[in-house]
Write a protein that holds these residues in place. Structure first.
Motif, PDB file in Angstrom:
ATOM      1  N   SER A  77     -55.892  39.101  79.752  1.00 48.36           N
ATOM      2  CA  SER A  77     -55.202  39.360  78.426  1.00 48.36           C
ATOM      3  C   SER A  77     -55.453  40.704  77.822  1.00 48.36           C
ATOM      4  CB  SER A  77     -55.238  38.225  77.700  1.00 48.36           C
ATOM      5  OG  SER A  77     -56.504  38.054  77.165  1.00 48.36           O
ATOM      6  N   VAL A  78     -54.303  41.223  77.173  1.00 53.65           N
ATOM      7  CA  VAL A  78     -54.455  42.439  76.691  1.00 53.65           C
ATOM      8  C   VAL A  78     -53.660  42.329  75.440  1.00 53.65           C
ATOM      9  CG1 VAL A  78     -52.754  43.724  78.022  1.00 53.65           C
ATOM     10  CG2 VAL A  78     -54.518  44.972  76.595  1.00 53.65           C
ATOM     11  N   PHE A  79     -54.086  42.577  74.093  1.00 53.50           N
ATOM     12  CA  PHE A  79     -53.538  42.781  72.945  1.00 53.50           C
ATOM     13  C   PHE A  79     -53.312  44.425  72.428  1.00 53.50           C
ATOM     14  CE2 PHE A  79     -56.114  39.136  73.354  1.00 53.50           C
ATOM     15  CZ  PHE A  79     -55.374  38.108  72.908  1.00 53.50           C
ATOM     16  N   PHE A  80     -52.223  44.587  71.755  1.00 48.72           N
ATOM     17  CA  PHE A  80     -51.914  45.851  71.201  1.00 48.72           C
ATOM     18  C   PHE A  80     -51.440  45.391  69.679  1.00 48.72           C
ATOM     19  CE2 PHE A  80     -50.971  46.499  75.813  1.00 48.72           C
ATOM     20  CZ  PHE A  80     -51.637  47.546  76.026  1.00 48.72           C
ATOM     21  N   GLU A  81     -52.022  46.197  68.755  1.00 50.05           N
ATOM     22  CA  GLU A  81     -51.964  45.888  67.244  1.00 50.05           C
ATOM     23  C   GLU A  81     -50.536  46.704  67.002  1.00 50.05           C
ATOM     24  OE1 GLU A  81     -54.007  47.363  63.452  1.00 50.05           O
ATOM     25  OE2 GLU A  81     -55.354  45.627  64.652  1.00 50.05           O
ATOM     26  N   LEU A  92     -40.061  46.420  65.516  1.00 53.43           N
ATOM     27  CA  LEU A  92     -40.329  47.321  66.643  1.00 53.43           C
ATOM     28  C   LEU A  92     -41.369  46.490  67.533  1.00 53.43           C
ATOM     29  CD1 LEU A  92     -41.233  50.267  67.901  1.00 53.43           C
ATOM     30  CD2 LEU A  92     -43.180  50.256  66.393  1.00 53.43           C
ATOM     31  N   THR A  93     -41.995  45.503  67.246  1.00 48.86           N
ATOM     32  CA  THR A  93     -43.067  44.864  68.356  1.00 48.86           C
ATOM     33  C   THR A  93     -41.865  43.735  68.964  1.00 48.86           C
ATOM     34  OG1 THR A  93     -44.467  44.743  66.506  1.00 48.86           O
ATOM     35  CG2 THR A  93     -44.940  43.003  68.279  1.00 48.86           C
ATOM     36  N   MET A  94     -40.869  43.293  68.473  1.00 49.10           N
ATOM     37  CA  MET A  94     -39.966  42.597  68.839  1.00 49.10           C
ATOM     38  C   MET A  94     -38.999  43.481  70.085  1.00 49.10           C
ATOM     39  SD  MET A  94     -39.762  39.207  68.093  1.00 49.10           S
ATOM     40  CE  MET A  94     -37.943  38.817  68.516  1.00 49.10           C
ATOM     41  N   LEU A  95     -38.792  44.442  69.688  1.00 48.78           N
ATOM     42  CA  LEU A  95     -37.961  45.397  70.687  1.00 48.78           C
ATOM     43  C   LEU A  95     -38.647  45.629  71.887  1.00 48.78           C
ATOM     44  CD1 LEU A  95     -35.389  47.311  70.901  1.00 48.78           C
ATOM     45  CD2 LEU A  95     -36.755  48.969  69.595  1.00 48.78           C
ATOM     46  N   VAL A 118     -47.717  34.427  83.537  1.00 48.28           N
ATOM     47  CA  VAL A 118     -47.563  35.832  83.429  1.00 48.28           C
ATOM     48  C   VAL A 118     -46.552  36.064  82.162  1.00 48.28           C
ATOM     49  CG1 VAL A 118     -46.756  37.928  84.210  1.00 48.28           C
ATOM     50  CG2 VAL A 118     -47.839  36.608  85.796  1.00 48.28           C
ATOM     51  N   PHE A 119     -46.916  36.604  81.280  1.00 45.06           N
ATOM     52  CA  PHE A 119     -45.880  36.686  80.126  1.00 45.06           C
ATOM     53  C   PHE A 119     -46.324  37.861  79.038  1.00 45.06           C
ATOM     54  CE2 PHE A 119     -48.698  33.316  78.371  1.00 45.06           C
ATOM     55  CZ  PHE A 119     -48.961  33.756  77.015  1.00 45.06           C
ATOM     56  N   ALA A 120     -45.393  38.365  78.410  1.00 44.12           N
ATOM     57  CA  ALA A 120     -45.455  39.095  77.430  1.00 44.12           C
ATOM     58  C   ALA A 120     -44.937  38.453  76.139  1.00 44.12           C
ATOM     59  CB  ALA A 120     -44.788  40.597  77.532  1.00 44.12           C
ATOM     60  N   ASN A 121     -45.558  38.316  75.106  1.00 46.41           N
ATOM     61  CA  ASN A 121     -45.384  37.760  73.815  1.00 46.41           C
ATOM     62  C   ASN A 121     -45.743  38.367  72.534  1.00 46.41           C
ATOM     63  OD1 ASN A 121     -43.942  35.634  72.309  1.00 46.41           O
ATOM     64  ND2 ASN A 121     -45.200  34.127  73.237  1.00 46.41           N
ATOM     65  N   PHE A 123     -47.314  38.024  68.336  1.00 45.72           N
ATOM     66  CA  PHE A 123     -47.781  37.045  67.563  1.00 45.72           C
ATOM     67  C   PHE A 123     -48.168  37.589  66.111  1.00 45.72           C
ATOM     68  CE2 PHE A 123     -51.136  37.946  70.161  1.00 45.72           C
ATOM     69  CZ  PHE A 123     -52.586  37.863  69.305  1.00 45.72           C
ATOM     70  N   GLU A 124     -48.400  36.939  65.247  1.00 46.55           N
ATOM     71  CA  GLU A 124     -49.019  37.495  63.939  1.00 46.55           C
ATOM     72  C   GLU A 124     -50.361  36.813  63.648  1.00 46.55           C
ATOM     73  OE1 GLU A 124     -49.404  36.989  59.555  1.00 46.55           O
ATOM     74  OE2 GLU A 124     -48.230  35.527  60.617  1.00 46.55           O
ATOM     75  N   VAL A 125     -51.200  37.332  63.330  1.00 47.99           N
ATOM     76  CA  VAL A 125     -52.527  36.875  62.657  1.00 47.99           C
ATOM     77  C   VAL A 125     -52.666  37.498  61.415  1.00 47.99           C
ATOM     78  CG1 VAL A 125     -54.942  36.501  63.131  1.00 47.99           C
ATOM     79  CG2 VAL A 125     -53.197  36.071  64.979  1.00 47.99           C
ATOM     80  N   PHE A 126     -53.119  36.808  60.300  1.00 47.55           N
ATOM     81  CA  PHE A 126     -53.490  37.494  59.021  1.00 47.55           C
ATOM     82  C   PHE A 126     -52.677  38.540  58.648  1.00 47.55           C
ATOM     83  CE2 PHE A 126     -57.558  35.608  60.507  1.00 47.55           C
ATOM     84  CZ  PHE A 126     -57.634  34.497  59.682  1.00 47.55           C
ATOM     85  N   GLY A 127     -51.260  38.430  58.808  1.00 41.89           N
ATOM     86  CA  GLY A 127     -50.657  39.745  58.325  1.00 41.89           C
ATOM     87  C   GLY A 127     -50.372  40.857  59.315  1.00 41.89           C
ATOM     88  N   MET A 128     -50.809  41.002  60.491  1.00 41.36           N
ATOM     89  CA  MET A 128     -50.859  41.726  61.489  1.00 41.36           C
ATOM     90  C   MET A 128     -50.117  41.317  62.826  1.00 41.36           C
ATOM     91  SD  MET A 128     -52.705  44.379  60.048  1.00 41.36           S
ATOM     92  CE  MET A 128     -52.793  45.399  61.285  1.00 41.36           C
ATOM     93  N   TYR A 129     -49.187  42.129  63.247  1.00 42.05           N
ATOM     94  CA  TYR A 129     -48.333  42.025  64.539  1.00 42.05           C
ATOM     95  C   TYR A 129     -49.149  42.533  65.810  1.00 42.05           C
ATOM     96  CZ  TYR A 129     -44.521  40.344  61.679  1.00 42.05           C
ATOM     97  OH  TYR A 129     -43.731  39.744  60.715  1.00 42.05           O
ATOM     98  N   TYR A 130     -49.030  41.481  66.664  1.00 43.71           N
ATOM     99  CA  TYR A 130     -49.591  42.043  67.933  1.00 43.71           C
ATOM    100  C   TYR A 130     -48.786  41.699  69.159  1.00 43.71           C
ATOM    101  CZ  TYR A 130     -54.091  41.937  65.339  1.00 43.71           C
ATOM    102  OH  TYR A 130     -55.031  41.866  64.643  1.00 43.71           O
ATOM    103  N   LEU A 131     -48.772  42.692  70.055  1.00 42.50           N
ATOM    104  CA  LEU A 131     -48.049  42.517  71.579  1.00 42.50           C
ATOM    105  C   LEU A 131     -49.145  41.956  72.375  1.00 42.50           C
ATOM    106  CD1 LEU A 131     -45.397  42.742  73.102  1.00 42.50           C
ATOM    107  CD2 LEU A 131     -45.989  45.020  73.428  1.00 42.50           C
ATOM    108  N   TYR A 132     -48.808  40.798  73.083  1.00 42.89           N
ATOM    109  CA  TYR A 132     -49.989  40.289  73.998  1.00 42.89           C
ATOM    110  C   TYR A 132     -49.474  40.073  75.336  1.00 42.89           C
ATOM    111  CZ  TYR A 132     -52.598  35.818  75.163  1.00 42.89           C
ATOM    112  OH  TYR A 132     -53.271  34.962  75.833  1.00 42.89           O
ATOM    113  N   PHE A 133     -50.271  40.382  76.367  1.00 47.62           N
ATOM    114  CA  PHE A 133     -49.923  40.351  77.590  1.00 47.62           C
ATOM    115  C   PHE A 133     -50.882  39.456  78.234  1.00 47.62           C
ATOM    116  CE2 PHE A 133     -48.147  44.303  76.654  1.00 47.62           C
ATOM    117  CZ  PHE A 133     -46.889  44.312  77.120  1.00 47.62           C
ATOM    118  N   LEU A 134     -50.296  38.481  79.238  1.00 46.62           N
ATOM    119  CA  LEU A 134     -51.472  37.467  79.830  1.00 46.62           C
ATOM    120  C   LEU A 134     -50.821  37.255  81.089  1.00 46.62           C
ATOM    121  CD1 LEU A 134     -53.259  34.305  78.450  1.00 46.62           C
ATOM    122  CD2 LEU A 134     -51.645  34.050  80.460  1.00 46.62           C
ATOM    123  N   VAL A 135     -52.200  37.411  82.230  1.00 48.29           N
ATOM    124  CA  VAL A 135     -52.124  36.898  83.548  1.00 48.29           C
ATOM    125  C   VAL A 135     -53.135  35.721  83.923  1.00 48.29           C
ATOM    126  CG1 VAL A 135     -51.944  37.605  85.977  1.00 48.29           C
ATOM    127  CG2 VAL A 135     -51.045  39.216  84.097  1.00 48.29           C
TER     128      VAL A 135
END
Length: 150
Positions: A77-81, A92-95, A118-121, A123-135
């Motif tokens: 998994s990889v996260f982008f803040e 921007l994150t949704m787009l 396999v997905f890209a999703n 999520f929001e944690v403590f007021g921060m948005y993240y783009l998350y990929f998982l395989v």
């Protein structure tokens, strides 16, 4: 001892039945039962850690399933803040997520057949948005999966 006071918070992911999760929880609670529970005032609500740029962590742990066979699954998994909880960051994150969701699935799951999950999703944690990929894969190792350039 560093375990004089303890606070445990559980999250179970994967193919686990509720009774197995409760059994694991009870076993660990029995082991640490001599510890005092931390008072609520001493439990940090925000546990955000800023990792160094291009920080890679590969955690390997061999487990056996209920039938005694070694589990062959790997997960990457990889996260982008994308910043704090403001409308522009959310849009921007949704787009980006909507743009990458289908190509990520198609390339990594259908074409390369790397894994069954396999997905890209987002999520929001403590007021921060993240783009998350998982395989999640039963055909490739975490080391191989970590070489994927998303």
């Amino acid at each position: 001892s560093w375990l004089k006071k303890i606070y445990l918070q559980w999250i179970f992911l994967g193919n686990l039945k509720q009774e197995h999760c409760l059994d694991i929880t009870n076993q660990v609670n029995t082991i640490v039962s001599q510890c005092k529970q931390l008072p609520r005032a001493e439990i940090s609500e925000r546990r955000i850690v800023r990792l160094p740029h291009e920080f890679d962590l590969i955690f390997e742990y061999s487990i056996q399933n209920m039938e005694g066979y070694e589990e062959s699954n790997s997960c990457f998994s990889v996260f982008f803040e994308f910043g704090n909880n403001v409308t522009e960051n959310y849009v921007l994150t949704m787009l980006i997520q909507n743009y990458l969701k289908l190509p990520t699935f198609d390339q990594l799951r259908t074409t390369e057949q790397l894994g069954y999950v396999v997905f890209a999703n987002i999520f929001e944690v403590f007021g921060m948005y993240y783009l998350y990929f998982l395989v999640s894969s039963n055909v490739k190792s975490p080391q191989y999966l970590s070489l994927i350039h998303i």
